[in-house]
Design an enzyme around this catalytic site. Structure first.
Site, PDB file in Angstrom:
ATOM      1  N   PRO A  70      -3.412 -11.615  10.636  1.00  0.00           N
ATOM      2  CA  PRO A  70      -3.731 -11.338  12.045  1.00  0.00           C
ATOM      3  C   PRO A  70      -3.908  -9.832  12.240  1.00  0.00           C
ATOM      4  O   PRO A  70      -3.214  -9.030  11.611  1.00  0.00           O
ATOM      5  CB  PRO A  70      -2.490 -11.824  12.799  1.00  0.00           C
ATOM      6  CG  PRO A  70      -1.408 -11.948  11.775  1.00  0.00           C
ATOM      7  CD  PRO A  70      -2.091 -12.207  10.473  1.00  0.00           C
ATOM      8  N   ASP A  71      -4.859  -9.442  13.069  1.00  0.00           N
ATOM      9  CA  ASP A  71      -5.032  -8.028  13.395  1.00  0.00           C
ATOM     10  C   ASP A  71      -4.133  -7.733  14.594  1.00  0.00           C
ATOM     11  O   ASP A  71      -4.459  -8.080  15.735  1.00  0.00           O
ATOM     12  CB  ASP A  71      -6.506  -7.742  13.718  1.00  0.00           C
ATOM     13  CG  ASP A  71      -6.742  -6.247  13.870  1.00  0.00           C
ATOM     14  OD1 ASP A  71      -5.868  -5.552  14.421  1.00  0.00           O
ATOM     15  OD2 ASP A  71      -7.804  -5.782  13.426  1.00  0.00           O
ATOM     16  N   ILE A  72      -2.998  -7.129  14.311  1.00  0.00           N
ATOM     17  CA  ILE A  72      -1.968  -6.947  15.343  1.00  0.00           C
ATOM     18  C   ILE A  72      -2.483  -6.058  16.470  1.00  0.00           C
ATOM     19  O   ILE A  72      -2.304  -6.356  17.651  1.00  0.00           O
ATOM     20  CB  ILE A  72      -0.688  -6.355  14.709  1.00  0.00           C
ATOM     21  CG1 ILE A  72      -0.246  -7.234  13.527  1.00  0.00           C
ATOM     22  CG2 ILE A  72       0.432  -6.247  15.737  1.00  0.00           C
ATOM     23  CD1 ILE A  72       0.782  -6.608  12.618  1.00  0.00           C
TER      24      ILE A  72
ATOM     25  N   LYS B 276     -14.173   1.311  15.091  1.00  0.00           N
ATOM     26  CA  LYS B 276     -12.904   0.575  15.065  1.00  0.00           C
ATOM     27  C   LYS B 276     -12.308   0.479  16.463  1.00  0.00           C
ATOM     28  O   LYS B 276     -11.778  -0.544  16.871  1.00  0.00           O
ATOM     29  CB  LYS B 276     -11.939   1.312  14.122  1.00  0.00           C
ATOM     30  CG  LYS B 276     -10.951   0.421  13.422  1.00  0.00           C
ATOM     31  CD  LYS B 276     -10.235   1.156  12.301  1.00  0.00           C
ATOM     32  CE  LYS B 276     -10.841   0.865  10.949  1.00  0.00           C
ATOM     33  NZ  LYS B 276     -10.099   1.467   9.841  1.00  0.00           N
TER      34      LYS B 276
ATOM     35  N   ASN C 295       0.847  -1.191   0.000  1.00  0.00           N
ATOM     36  CA  ASN C 295       0.000   0.000   0.000  1.00  0.00           C
ATOM     37  C   ASN C 295       0.882   1.240   0.000  1.00  0.00           C
ATOM     38  O   ASN C 295       2.105   1.134   0.028  1.00  0.00           O
ATOM     39  CB  ASN C 295      -0.949  -0.026   1.205  1.00  0.00           C
ATOM     40  CG  ASN C 295      -0.187  -0.089   2.514  1.00  0.00           C
ATOM     41  OD1 ASN C 295       0.524   0.833   2.873  1.00  0.00           O
ATOM     42  ND2 ASN C 295      -0.306  -1.226   3.218  1.00  0.00           N
TER      43      ASN C 295
ATOM     44  N   LYS D  57       8.698 -17.548  -9.912  1.00  0.00           N
ATOM     45  CA  LYS D  57       8.092 -16.416 -10.592  1.00  0.00           C
ATOM     46  C   LYS D  57       6.956 -16.910 -11.494  1.00  0.00           C
ATOM     47  O   LYS D  57       7.144 -17.870 -12.255  1.00  0.00           O
ATOM     48  CB  LYS D  57       9.145 -15.678 -11.426  1.00  0.00           C
ATOM     49  CG  LYS D  57       8.595 -14.426 -12.053  1.00  0.00           C
ATOM     50  CD  LYS D  57       9.608 -13.713 -12.908  1.00  0.00           C
ATOM     51  CE  LYS D  57       8.904 -12.587 -13.643  1.00  0.00           C
ATOM     52  NZ  LYS D  57       9.581 -12.210 -14.858  1.00  0.00           N
TER      53      LYS D  57
ATOM     54  N   LYS E  98     -11.641  -3.101  18.138  1.00  0.00           N
ATOM     55  CA  LYS E  98     -10.277  -3.573  18.358  1.00  0.00           C
ATOM     56  C   LYS E  98      -9.870  -3.554  19.827  1.00  0.00           C
ATOM     57  O   LYS E  98      -8.837  -4.121  20.196  1.00  0.00           O
ATOM     58  CB  LYS E  98      -9.295  -2.737  17.535  1.00  0.00           C
ATOM     59  CG  LYS E  98      -9.630  -2.740  16.044  1.00  0.00           C
ATOM     60  CD  LYS E  98      -8.405  -2.662  15.196  1.00  0.00           C
ATOM     61  CE  LYS E  98      -8.781  -2.610  13.733  1.00  0.00           C
ATOM     62  NZ  LYS E  98      -7.683  -3.044  12.861  1.00  0.00           N
TER      63      LYS E  98
ATOM     64  N   PHE F  94      -4.409   3.543  14.775  1.00  0.00           N
ATOM     65  CA  PHE F  94      -4.686   4.566  13.768  1.00  0.00           C
ATOM     66  C   PHE F  94      -5.838   4.072  12.916  1.00  0.00           C
ATOM     67  O   PHE F  94      -6.058   2.856  12.806  1.00  0.00           O
ATOM     68  CB  PHE F  94      -3.447   4.823  12.906  1.00  0.00           C
ATOM     69  CG  PHE F  94      -2.572   5.918  13.464  1.00  0.00           C
ATOM     70  CD1 PHE F  94      -1.922   5.743  14.677  1.00  0.00           C
ATOM     71  CD2 PHE F  94      -2.421   7.122  12.797  1.00  0.00           C
ATOM     72  CE1 PHE F  94      -1.136   6.749  15.218  1.00  0.00           C
ATOM     73  CE2 PHE F  94      -1.637   8.136  13.318  1.00  0.00           C
ATOM     74  CZ  PHE F  94      -0.994   7.962  14.527  1.00  0.00           C
TER      75      PHE F  94
ATOM     76  N   ASP G 128      -4.519  -6.234   5.107  1.00  0.00           N
ATOM     77  CA  ASP G 128      -5.548  -7.060   5.749  1.00  0.00           C
ATOM     78  C   ASP G 128      -5.501  -8.490   5.247  1.00  0.00           C
ATOM     79  O   ASP G 128      -5.932  -9.407   5.939  1.00  0.00           O
ATOM     80  CB  ASP G 128      -6.930  -6.466   5.470  1.00  0.00           C
ATOM     81  CG  ASP G 128      -7.141  -5.160   6.223  1.00  0.00           C
ATOM     82  OD1 ASP G 128      -6.557  -5.020   7.307  1.00  0.00           O
ATOM     83  OD2 ASP G 128      -7.868  -4.290   5.712  1.00  0.00           O
TER      84      ASP G 128
HETATM   85  N1  CTP Z   1      -3.936  -2.968  12.152  1.00  0.00           N
HETATM   86  C1  CTP Z   1      -3.188  -4.018  12.646  1.00  0.00           C
HETATM   87  N2  CTP Z   1      -3.210  -5.226  12.020  1.00  0.00           N
HETATM   88  C2  CTP Z   1      -3.968  -5.419  10.930  1.00  0.00           C
HETATM   89  C3  CTP Z   1      -4.742  -4.352  10.407  1.00  0.00           C
HETATM   90  C4  CTP Z   1      -4.698  -3.149  11.040  1.00  0.00           C
HETATM   91  O1  CTP Z   1      -2.481  -3.821  13.641  1.00  0.00           O
HETATM   92  N3  CTP Z   1      -3.964  -6.608  10.344  1.00  0.00           N
HETATM   93  C5  CTP Z   1      -3.942  -1.693  12.869  1.00  0.00           C
HETATM   94  C6  CTP Z   1      -3.317  -0.529  12.131  1.00  0.00           C
HETATM   95  O2  CTP Z   1      -1.942  -0.422  12.441  1.00  0.00           O
HETATM   96  C7  CTP Z   1      -4.104   0.637  12.661  1.00  0.00           C
HETATM   97  C8  CTP Z   1      -5.477   0.053  12.931  1.00  0.00           C
HETATM   98  O3  CTP Z   1      -5.283  -1.349  13.056  1.00  0.00           O
HETATM   99  O4  CTP Z   1      -3.596   1.090  13.898  1.00  0.00           O
HETATM  100  C9  CTP Z   1      -6.505   0.316  11.903  1.00  0.00           C
HETATM  101  O5  CTP Z   1      -6.020   0.026  10.630  1.00  0.00           O
HETATM  102  P1  CTP Z   1      -6.950   0.238   9.350  1.00  0.00           P
HETATM  103  O6  CTP Z   1      -6.227  -0.265   8.165  1.00  0.00           O
HETATM  104  O7  CTP Z   1      -7.482   1.630   9.336  1.00  0.00           O
HETATM  105  O8  CTP Z   1      -8.171  -0.654   9.746  1.00  0.00           O
HETATM  106  P2  CTP Z   1      -8.549  -2.130   9.362  1.00  0.00           P
HETATM  107  O9  CTP Z   1      -8.310  -3.009  10.519  1.00  0.00           O
HETATM  108  O10 CTP Z   1      -7.902  -2.511   8.090  1.00  0.00           O
HETATM  109  O11 CTP Z   1     -10.113  -1.969   9.217  1.00  0.00           O
HETATM  110  P3  CTP Z   1     -10.979  -1.659   7.899  1.00  0.00           P
HETATM  111  O12 CTP Z   1     -10.628  -2.746   6.939  1.00  0.00           O
HETATM  112  O13 CTP Z   1     -12.361  -1.697   8.410  1.00  0.00           O
HETATM  113  O14 CTP Z   1     -10.584  -0.286   7.439  1.00  0.00           O
END
Ligand code: CTP
Length: 397
Positions: free
Chosen positions: A304-306, A337, A208, A286, A341, A323, A276
């Site tokens: 994983p959502d850290i 959010k 990204n 390749k 979270k 954030f 995500d």
């Molecule tokens: N984050 C994380 N691990 C992930 C995704 C997000 O730790 N796998 C954390 C980001 O560092 C940030 C927060 O979660 O602090 C929100 O990230 P954001 O990309 O805005 O949200 P998403 O969890 O991707 O939610 P959505 O898809 O609904 O926007």
């Protein structure tokens, strides 16, 4: 206050070099040890004998001294210290530092160090005011180099104005501040930053637009308040700050593991733009076009959502800050959010292309906490970082 600390003191070639002798004495009085480095010009003003005798240590002078390389290489010398102090920092030394030159021992150490650098400029007032010196100093400050002085006053050359090296006692105070006398001293903060890269095959990845600028600025601001910072960063455009523990990762799963390994911490600030999704059918080779015109199909699994893991885990830091990068309904999404979270604060921003925030130098954020939503005006990412770091210090006090 400085007990057990090690200061690498680089003495440049200026009349103020004589004050470096007093500085050595004061640093030692505060409990730290001094490893002296004398530039060739510095040795025209003070002798290696007087520096070495006062420091009670070997004086390093020559990059190509093979004994030194056998005993302690220049890389190790630049890293074994807790802080690098340049006093006096001449216009020439500052120019070398700003330009990344490494043509003698002092400039090589300054380029090779992973520690913070504090400079005490000393030079003639015209040299101090010259546009080139101004420019060099701006570059160095941007790189995280700390400065103390110069003072105004009568100079050895007879002119009057700014350019006199700060007094040794003031330099010692600056050393103390640099080594963590701030409101976050003794605190450990984990910061995630940058994008993650999720491989598609050995040469391609999904990523990204995050530059890592905001996370880097936050890590630097926390460090400036005295925190010990573990900076877990994906492949960012912006270089990580000096004086923090840098852990480089690529994928979201690597980032999750690095964050877990960094705990416990007093606070966690998750600025990373974590992917995500990861590609589960990533190819080991390749991927080639097979001539059939059929596009490959990528299958994804959720990463994983850290932030959520840290906020709900057993070693949860006292303060967890997330954030939220949004493009619509910023506050509503960010509030949801925060609840989802389980973090304490969410710093929300609108990253729609028109805002210029993603990859830019400014940010306009809303801080969501249990006190509600607090909108901050648009400001530089450095300023957002400093305000947030101060708020974190207040919350942990
Ligand atoms: N984050 C994380 N691990 C992930 C995704 C997000 O730790 N796998 C954390 C980001 O560092 C940030 C927060 O979660 O602090 C929100 O990230 P954001 O990309 O805005 O949200 P998403 O969890 O991707 O939610 P959505 O898809 O609904 O926007």
């Amino acid at each position: 206050m400085l007990a057990g600390k090690r200061i690498l003191l680089i003495i440049g070639g200026g009349i103020a070099a004589y004050k470096a002798l007093e500085l050595i004495r004061l640093i030692q009085k505060a409990g730290a040890s001094v490893v002296p480095v004398l530039t060739r010009a510095g040795a025209e003003f003070v002798t290696p004998l007087s520096v070495g005798a006062l420091a009670g240590a070997k004086v390093y002078q020559d990059l190509f001294d093979l004994t030194d390389e056998a005993e302690m290489g220049h890389i190790q010398l630049s890293r074994a210290a807790d802080l690098v102090v340049v006093a006096p920092a001449t216009a020439d030394l500052l120019a070398k530092m700003a330009g990344g030159r490494a043509d003698d021992l002092a400039s090589t150490l300054l380029l090779a160090t992973d520690k913070r650098v504090l400079v005490a400029p000393a030079m003639n007032v015209r040299m101090w005011e010259h546009a080139a010196t101004r420019r060099n100093l701006a570059v160095l400050r941007g790189d995280g180099v700390l400065t103390v002085g110069p003072d105004d006053g009568e100079m050895a050359c007879g002119e009057y104005g700014p350019g006199r090296m700060a007094e040794p006692a003031a330099i010692v105070e600056a050393i103390k501040a640099a080594l963590g006398g701030g409101p976050l001293s003794g605190r450990h903060v984990v910061v995630t930053s940058g994008p993650t890269h999720e491989p598609v095959d050995p040469v391609r990845y999904i990523a990204n637009r995050s530059s890592g600028a905001q996370g880097t600025a936050i890590a630097a601001a926390l460090r400036d308040l005295g925190a010990r910072v573990t900076f877990v960063t994906g492949p960012a455009v912006v270089a990580p700050p000096v004086g923090v523990m840098v852990v480089r990762v690529e994928t979201a799963r690597e980032m999750a593991a690095a964050v877990e390994a960094a705990l416990p911490a007093d606070a966690a600030v998750m600025t990373a733009a974590v992917a995500d999704w990861r590609v589960v059918n990533a190819s080991a080779q390749k991927m080639k076009k097979d001539g059939s015109g059929k596009a490959p199909v990528l299958e994804f699994a959720e990463n994983p959502d850290i932030l959520a893991l840290v906020a709900t885990g057993s070693s949860r830091p006292r303060l967890v800050v997330g954030f939220a990068a949004e493009t619509t309904d910023v506050v509503a999404h960010a509030m949801a959010k925060r609840a989802r979270k389980g973090c304490d604060w969410i710093v929300a921003n609108d990253v729609s292309p028109g805002t210029g925030i993603m990859g830019g130098t400014e940010n306009e954020v809303v801080l969501i906490s249990d006190a509600g939503a607090e909108a901050w005006p648009r400001m530089g990412k450095g300023e957002v970082a400093r305000r947030l770091a101060l708020k974190i210090a207040e919350a942990l006090a």
